[in-house]
Write an enzyme that holds these catalytic residues in place. Structure first.
Site, PDB file in Angstrom:
ATOM      1  N   GLU A  47      23.567  47.339  19.366  1.00 28.75           N
ATOM      2  CA  GLU A  47      23.409  46.922  17.953  1.00 28.75           C
ATOM      3  C   GLU A  47      21.984  46.392  17.750  1.00 28.75           C
ATOM      4  OE1 GLU A  47      25.256  43.095  17.253  1.00 28.75           O
ATOM      5  OE2 GLU A  47      25.596  43.532  15.126  1.00 28.75           O
ATOM      6  N   ASN A 110      23.728  46.400   8.374  1.00 34.04           N
ATOM      7  CA  ASN A 110      23.674  46.458   9.838  1.00 34.04           C
ATOM      8  C   ASN A 110      24.307  47.810  10.204  1.00 34.04           C
ATOM      9  OD1 ASN A 110      23.930  46.138  12.590  1.00 34.04           O
ATOM     10  ND2 ASN A 110      24.627  44.020  12.467  1.00 34.04           N
ATOM     11  N   LYS A 127      28.163  48.297   9.336  1.00 35.44           N
ATOM     12  CA  LYS A 127      29.072  47.275   9.894  1.00 35.44           C
ATOM     13  C   LYS A 127      29.933  46.635   8.813  1.00 35.44           C
ATOM     14  CE  LYS A 127      28.749  43.247  13.021  1.00 35.44           C
ATOM     15  NZ  LYS A 127      27.751  42.461  13.795  1.00 35.44           N
ATOM     16  N   GLU A 146      24.300  36.752   9.689  1.00 31.62           N
ATOM     17  CA  GLU A 146      24.513  38.156   9.268  1.00 31.62           C
ATOM     18  C   GLU A 146      24.963  38.248   7.816  1.00 31.62           C
ATOM     19  OE1 GLU A 146      26.050  41.272  11.784  1.00 31.62           O
ATOM     20  OE2 GLU A 146      26.270  39.827  13.407  1.00 31.62           O
ATOM     21  N   CYS A 172      29.641  45.772  17.150  1.00 32.09           N
ATOM     22  CA  CYS A 172      29.829  44.406  17.659  1.00 32.09           C
ATOM     23  C   CYS A 172      31.121  43.742  17.226  1.00 32.09           C
ATOM     24  CB  CYS A 172      28.616  43.548  17.310  1.00 32.09           C
ATOM     25  SG  CYS A 172      28.575  42.048  18.326  1.00 32.09           S
ATOM     26  N   ASN A 197      25.585  42.470  20.164  1.00 33.31           N
ATOM     27  CA  ASN A 197      24.770  41.319  20.572  1.00 33.31           C
ATOM     28  C   ASN A 197      25.726  40.133  20.527  1.00 33.31           C
ATOM     29  OD1 ASN A 197      21.471  41.729  20.251  1.00 33.31           O
ATOM     30  ND2 ASN A 197      22.645  43.122  18.962  1.00 33.31           N
TER      31      ASN A 197
HETATM   32  N1  CDV Z   1      26.617  40.432  16.507  1.00 32.09           N
HETATM   33  C1  CDV Z   1      27.906  40.071  16.434  1.00 32.09           C
HETATM   34  O1  CDV Z   1      28.675  40.638  15.655  1.00 32.09           O
HETATM   35  N2  CDV Z   1      28.294  39.055  17.219  1.00 32.09           N
HETATM   36  C2  CDV Z   1      29.633  38.501  17.198  1.00 32.09           C
HETATM   37  C3  CDV Z   1      29.622  37.026  17.494  1.00 32.09           C
HETATM   38  C4  CDV Z   1      28.969  36.252  16.414  1.00 32.09           C
HETATM   39  C5  CDV Z   1      31.034  36.493  17.698  1.00 32.09           C
HETATM   40  C6  CDV Z   1      30.521  39.202  18.222  1.00 32.09           C
HETATM   41  O2  CDV Z   1      31.657  39.539  17.862  1.00 32.09           O
HETATM   42  O3  CDV Z   1      30.135  39.347  19.381  1.00 32.09           O
END
Ligand code: CDV
Length: 311
Positions: A47, A110, A127, A146, A172, A197
């Site tokens: 990501e 994103n 996203k 975000e 993510c 991430n």
């Molecule tokens: N970049 C993300 O979406 N990170 C989220 C954190 C904030 C919980 C994740 O689900 O890894």
């Protein structure tokens, strides 16, 4: 029958705030070439793979914010990646911050794209499950903005028939929500690509540092098993701008078993020969959706967001 797609997860170590796109692309090209030498037909990058994870910073100046975004794709900075994909005959998934002008306004998402082995963008995903908050919150251990910098994705969870199979994408935090996988499962997905991430620490506290990796793998493996699909999950990892990101990039098979796993928090390739025909057994037995699903009892899933316990 076998229908093998050799896939590489190109985990990336940290990208510091001062690192420019050119140095990042150089690292990605090295990973792409290594993946090609190992026989991969598809490479999955993380990501927001082109920059540091900027949503951890409170940035008030819009021009400064927009410097983290890509206003076109491909653009001159990332063109070498597309050129290499075409030369090597290898596809890739790339996560990046997308700035676009649609419907007479500027929009920011994103985003992840799927590029085929001719260097052509086949699909785009924006996203849906944006974590964190929109306003700076000093009570948190770190900021995760975000919701400040991105709109909620507006493309749903489409899948694409390409690279010999049915491919889907998410990003993510999407991996923590079973709806993500099931919407793609209902379209017959055979391989879900996702970059992440994930901070090693929950910004809202809790004693869960040691559980972060377990929660990550739990979600990936459950999503793979319950939809009889491969899931390729790829991290940006390590100490980035003073913030620790978990690694643990992995490829889970349709049984839910992990078939490849990263062991570092650096640039690292994980590779697996994925027989997409293995997806058929689960889809025709325990998870034969047509035979066993009961959507008449699932109305709440789409009718409400928060939980409503009885009085
Ligand atoms: N970049 C993300 O979406 N990170 C989220 C954190 C904030 C919980 C994740 O689900 O890894």
């Amino acid at each position: 029958m076998t229908r093998i797609l050799t896939v590489a997860g190109a985990q990336m170590g940290p990208i510091q705030r001062a690192d420019d796109r050119a140095s990042v692309i150089e690292r990605m090209l090295a990973l792409l070439h290594r993946a090609h030498r190992r026989g991969a037909g598809l490479v999955v990058f993380p990501e927001l793979a082109l920059t540091t994870f900027f949503p951890r910073w409170v940035i008030d100046d819009q021009a400064e914010v927009d410097a983290w975004f890509e206003a076109g794709m491909p653009n001159p900075a990332v063109q070498p990646l597309f050129d290499a994909a075409r030369t090597l005959g290898i596809g890739f998934y790339l996560g990046y911050a997308e700035l676009t002008h649609e419907g007479g306004r500027t929009r920011r998402f994103n985003t992840a794209i799927l590029v085929d082995e001719t260097g052509t963008i086949l699909g785009k995903y924006r996203k849906v499950h944006l974590p964190g908050h929109a306003e700076p919150d000093p009570a948190r251990l770190h900021q995760h903005l975000e919701k400040r910098y991105f709109e909620v994705g507006d493309l749903g969870f489409p899948v694409w028939r390409t690279l010999g199979g049915v491919m889907g994408m998410c990003i993510c935090n999407d991996r923590r929500w079973p709806e993500t996988y099931r919407v793609m499962g209902l379209q017959g997905v055979e391989m879900i690509l996702l970059g992440y991430n994930t901070p090693a620490q929950n910004a809202q506290g809790g004693e869960e540092v040691h559980l972060r990796m377990m929660h990550h793998h739990l979600c990936i493996q459950a999503g793979a098993y319950q939809n009889s699909s491969f899931v390729v999950a790829v991290a940006k990892a390590g100490l980035e701008d003073g913030h620790d990101l978990i690694g643990g990039s992995c490829i889970a098979g349709p049984t839910g078993a992990i078939v490849a796993l990263a062991t570092t928090q650096k640039d690292e390739l994980i590779v697996a020969d994925c027989d997409l025909d293995q997806c058929a057994f689960g889809k025709a037995s325990v998870f034969d959706f047509a035979a066993h699903r009961r959507p008449e009892h699932y109305g709440r899933i789409t009718a409400q967001t928060g939980a409503t316990p009885p009085p």
